[in-house]
Design an enzyme around this catalytic site. Structure first.
Site, PDB file in Angstrom:
ATOM      1  N   ASN A  85       7.197  -9.467   0.203  1.00 25.93           N
ATOM      2  CA  ASN A  85       6.337  -9.982   1.276  1.00 25.93           C
ATOM      3  C   ASN A  85       4.898  -9.923   0.775  1.00 25.93           C
ATOM      4  O   ASN A  85       4.274  -8.864   0.786  1.00 25.93           O
ATOM      5  CB  ASN A  85       6.517  -9.109   2.532  1.00 25.93           C
ATOM      6  N   TRP A  86       4.399 -11.077   0.325  1.00 20.93           N
ATOM      7  CA  TRP A  86       3.044 -11.101  -0.254  1.00 20.93           C
ATOM      8  C   TRP A  86       1.955 -11.025   0.815  1.00 20.93           C
ATOM      9  O   TRP A  86       0.785 -10.879   0.503  1.00 20.93           O
ATOM     10  CB  TRP A  86       2.863 -12.360  -1.089  1.00 20.93           C
ATOM     11  N   LYS A  87       2.327 -11.203   2.064  1.00 23.58           N
ATOM     12  CA  LYS A  87       1.339 -11.208   3.164  1.00 23.58           C
ATOM     13  C   LYS A  87       0.187 -12.156   2.799  1.00 23.58           C
ATOM     14  O   LYS A  87       0.442 -13.224   2.247  1.00 23.58           O
ATOM     15  CB  LYS A  87       0.870  -9.776   3.453  1.00 23.58           C
ATOM     16  N   HIS A 118       8.102  -9.190  11.938  1.00 23.91           N
ATOM     17  CA  HIS A 118       7.350  -8.178  11.186  1.00 23.91           C
ATOM     18  C   HIS A 118       6.378  -7.473  12.131  1.00 23.91           C
ATOM     19  O   HIS A 118       5.792  -8.106  13.020  1.00 23.91           O
ATOM     20  CB  HIS A 118       6.595  -8.844  10.029  1.00 23.91           C
ATOM     21  N   GLU A 141      12.248  -1.366   9.053  1.00 23.33           N
ATOM     22  CA  GLU A 141      10.893  -1.159   8.559  1.00 23.33           C
ATOM     23  C   GLU A 141      10.119  -0.313   9.567  1.00 23.33           C
ATOM     24  O   GLU A 141       9.475  -0.854  10.483  1.00 23.33           O
ATOM     25  CB  GLU A 141      10.220  -2.521   8.326  1.00 23.33           C
ATOM     26  N   SER A 160       6.467   0.942   2.362  1.00 22.98           N
ATOM     27  CA  SER A 160       6.053   1.682   1.154  1.00 22.98           C
ATOM     28  C   SER A 160       7.173   1.770   0.109  1.00 22.98           C
ATOM     29  O   SER A 160       7.213   2.725  -0.661  1.00 22.98           O
ATOM     30  CB  SER A 160       5.548   3.084   1.496  1.00 22.98           C
TER      31      SER A 160
HETATM   32  P1  PGA Z   1       4.522  -2.157   2.198  1.00 18.13           P
HETATM   33  O1  PGA Z   1       4.736  -3.351   3.224  1.00 18.13           O
HETATM   34  O2  PGA Z   1       5.635  -2.245   1.173  1.00 18.13           O
HETATM   35  O3  PGA Z   1       3.181  -2.427   1.615  1.00 18.13           O
HETATM   36  O4  PGA Z   1       4.588  -0.898   2.988  1.00 18.13           O
HETATM   37  C1  PGA Z   1       6.010  -3.718   3.614  1.00 18.13           C
HETATM   38  C2  PGA Z   1       5.907  -4.760   4.691  1.00 18.13           C
HETATM   39  O5  PGA Z   1       5.035  -4.621   5.569  1.00 18.13           O
HETATM   40  O6  PGA Z   1       6.708  -5.725   4.703  1.00 18.13           O
END
Ligand code: PGA
Length: 249
Positions: free
Chosen positions: A8-10, A91, A161, A209
């Site tokens: 997930n590159w956001k 999400h 998540e 994380s």
């Molecule tokens: P993170 O994000 O791996 O940086 O905790 C995961 C996500 O929000 O999909």
């Protein structure tokens, strides 16, 4: 079953050029691996300009409307038409913008009917001793699963998540054991909708994380069949390491 690793590159990749460089570095490694399926979810405008080869491409969200006068929205069929195979839904960063279970359910139905696989995120904000967080996750799951066509449930990639574990909040992730307990719980909820045997076979991912240091533990002891990776997917070296770890398990 192949391990599924979703990036997930956001909004962490800010130019098409940068996206192309990271993708080509990931492709170099992914093309040698056979026991994993990798999906990269770049920002939407980049999807049509990227070719994943063996790597699949996904979106980070889609509209709850199929078509029409909805300024700024991007529909599930549009994403499908530019090559996306997956879409992240529910999400916590989108829920924080006001997305309700009802809206997510609507998006999920449209994604499925467009032929996209929803990566459906659920997770509690905090854990309490009384176990209310279990009810919270159950309600999130049920609200969406209830509306999905039974024949399509196997296409949903459930993702645990926990919001408190997302790297943005600088927290430490749950233990693999905690994760495993939640995965069992989620599969129990799912079993009410699709039957126990099918629910047991359904892939569940862990996100929050997840990185190259804890991937092995989650994949081996967390009861999951893959990972949803945010921050660590922005560095090709770290993401490639995660792919190699998943390949070996
Ligand atoms: P993170 O994000 O791996 O940086 O905790 C995961 C996500 O929000 O999909």
């Amino acid at each position: 079953m192949k391990k599924l690793v979703v990036a997930n590159w956001k909004m962490g990749i800010t130019s098409l050029n940068e996206a192309k460089i990271i993708l080509s570095e990931v492709k170099r490694v992914a093309h040698r691996l056979h026991k994993i399926e990798a999906v990269i979810c770049p920002p939407t405008p980049f999807i049509s300009a990227l070719t994943g080869g063996k790597i699949k491409l996904g979106a980070q969200d889609c509209s709850a409307q199929k078509e029409g006068a909805h300024t700024g929205e991007v529909s599930a069929p549009m994403l499908k038409s530019v090559g996306a195979t997956h879409v992240i839904l529910g999400h916590s960063e989108r829920r924080a913008l006001g997305e309700t279970d009802e809206l997510i359910s609507q998006k999920l139905k449209l994604a499925l009917s467009a032929g996209l696989k929803p990566v459906l995120c659920v997770g509690e904000h905090a854990r309490d001793r009384e176990g209310h967080y279990l009810e919270f996750v159950k309600a999130q799951l049920e609200a969406v699963l209830r509306g999905a066509p039974k024949s399509q449930l196997h296409n949903i990639v459930l993702t645990y998540e926990p919001v408190w574990a997302i790297s943005t909040y600088h927290q430490t992730p749950p233990t693999p054991h905690d994760c495993q307990q939640m995965v069992i719980f989620m599969k129990k909820v799912l079993a009410h909708f699709m039957g126990s045997r099918e629910a047991l076979a359904q892939p569940v991912l862990y996100g929050g994380s997840a990185d190259n240091r804890n991937a092995q533990d989650f994949l081996m002891e967390g009861g999951v069949s893959g990972l949803l990776v945010g921050r660590a997917s922005l560095t090709s070296k770290k993401f490639n390491e995660i792919l190699k770890i998943a390949e070996k398990i």
